[in-house]
Design an enzyme around this catalytic site. Structure first.
Site, short mmCIF file in Angstrom:
data_model
loop_
_atom_site.label_atom_id
_atom_site.label_comp_id
_atom_site.label_asym_id
_atom_site.label_seq_id
_atom_site.Cartn_x
_atom_site.Cartn_y
_atom_site.Cartn_z
N CYS A 127 50.64 8.24 13.21
CA CYS A 127 51.32 7.67 14.37
C CYS A 127 52.34 8.66 14.95
O CYS A 127 52.49 9.78 14.47
CB CYS A 127 52.03 6.40 13.94
SG CYS A 127 53.38 6.75 12.81
N CYS A 136 55.88 7.31 7.13
CA CYS A 136 55.16 8.28 7.97
C CYS A 136 55.75 9.68 7.80
O CYS A 136 55.01 10.66 7.79
CB CYS A 136 55.24 7.88 9.44
SG CYS A 136 54.96 6.15 9.74
N CYS A 183 49.03 3.03 5.36
CA CYS A 183 48.52 2.80 6.70
C CYS A 183 47.15 3.43 6.95
O CYS A 183 46.57 3.23 7.99
CB CYS A 183 49.51 3.33 7.73
SG CYS A 183 49.76 5.10 7.58
FE1 FES Z 1 50.64 5.63 9.45
FE2 FES Z 1 52.87 6.25 10.68
S1 FES Z 1 51.97 4.29 10.53
S2 FES Z 1 51.55 7.58 9.65
#
Ligand code: FES
Length: 211
Positions: free
Chosen positions: A63, A107, A36
Site C-alpha cells: 500500500c 507496512c 495483508c
Molecule cells: Fe499491506 Fe500496507 S496494508 S503493506
C-alpha cells in the site's frame, strides 16, 4: 476509509525514490506480510571491500505506507555500511515520514524487514555469518513462514502447505502439498530456493510437490 497521511508520506508514495530492480545487485530479498498479503523486494549493490551499500532499489506490491517506507529506507540506507543500515528501524522510517497511522505500522515493518533480509542475504552468501549453527528443521520452517501461498495471501506454514522438512548431509528437502502442475508451483519453488539455499551448510535444496 481515508488515512491521515502526512505530506511527506504522500510525496514518497507519489514519487518513490529508488524503485525497480538492480541489474548488478549482489544481494536481494523478498518479504511478504501475512497481515495483508503484500510483498516487498529489496536489491542491494554492496561494495565487497568497504561493505558499503553503493546502490539500493526496491519493488513494492504493498500500500501507500509500504511504498513510502520503502522509498525512505532506501534513501537512508544508501551509502551506509551494512552494520549501520541494520540499525534503521521502522520507527525511524516512520518518524522520517512524519508519522504513519498506527494501523499501518506493519507496512513499514514489512519494508524494513525487506532491507534486513537483503543484508542477511549478502552476509550469508559472502561468508560473513559469525555464528555457524547447523541448520535445523525449525530454522527452515522459520524461513518458509516468509514464503507466501499466493492462493490465499498467507504464508506456506500457516496455510499448512508444508507437509515435511528433511535435512540430510547438507541437503534440505521440503514437501509441499500442492500439485507440481499448479499455476503457483513455479513461484513457490523459486521462493523456497531463495530462502533456504543461502544457509551456510546447505548445498542442495529439493522442493517436492505432490504428483
Ligand atoms: Fe499491506 Fe500496507 S496494508 S503493506
Amino acid at each position: 476509509m481515508t488515512f491521515p497521511y502526512t505530506e511527506r508520506v504522500l510525496d514518497h508514495f507519489k514519487n518513490p525514490r529508488n524503485v525497480g530492480k538492480l541489474d548488478d545487485s549482489n544481494a536481494k530479498a523478498t518479504e511478504g506480510s501475512p497481515a495483508c498479503g503484500d510483498m516487498v523486494s529489496v536489491y542491494l549493490k554492496v561494495n565487497d571491500e568497504t561493505k558499503k551499500i553503493e546502490d539500493i532499489k526496491f519493488e513494492s506490491y504493498g500500500c501507500a505506507s509500504n511504498i513510502a517506507t520503502g522509498s525512505i529506507i532506501t534513501e537512508l540506507a544508501k551509502g551506509k555500511t551494512l552494520d549501520e543500515a541494520k540499525d534503521i528501524s521502522w520507527k525511524q522510517a516512520s518518524e522520517e515520514l512524519g508519522g504513519l497511522p498506527a494501523i499501518k505500522a506493519h507496512c513499514s515493518v514489512l519494508a524494513v524487514d525487506g532491507l534486513r533480509a537483503a543484508i542477511e542475504n549478502y552476509e550469508e552468501t559472502h561468508g560473513m555469518v559469525k555464528e555457524r549453527k547447523p541448520t535445523t528443521v525449525e530454522e527452515v520452517r522459520r524461513r518458509l513462514k516468509k514464503v507466501m501461498n499466493p492462493l490465499v495471501g498467507l504464508d506456506l506454514v500457516k496455510t499448512e502447505l508444508v507437509t515435511g522438512i528433511m535435512i540430510e548431509k547438507g541437503k534440505v528437502t521440503v514437501a509441499i502439498d500442492l500439485p507440481a502442475t499448479n499455476q503457483f508451483a513455479h513461484n513457490i519453488h523459486e521462493e523456497v530456493m531463495e530462502k533456504i539455499s543461502p544457509l551456510w551448510d546447505v548445498n542442495e535444496v529439493e522442493v517436492r510437490f505432490t504428483e
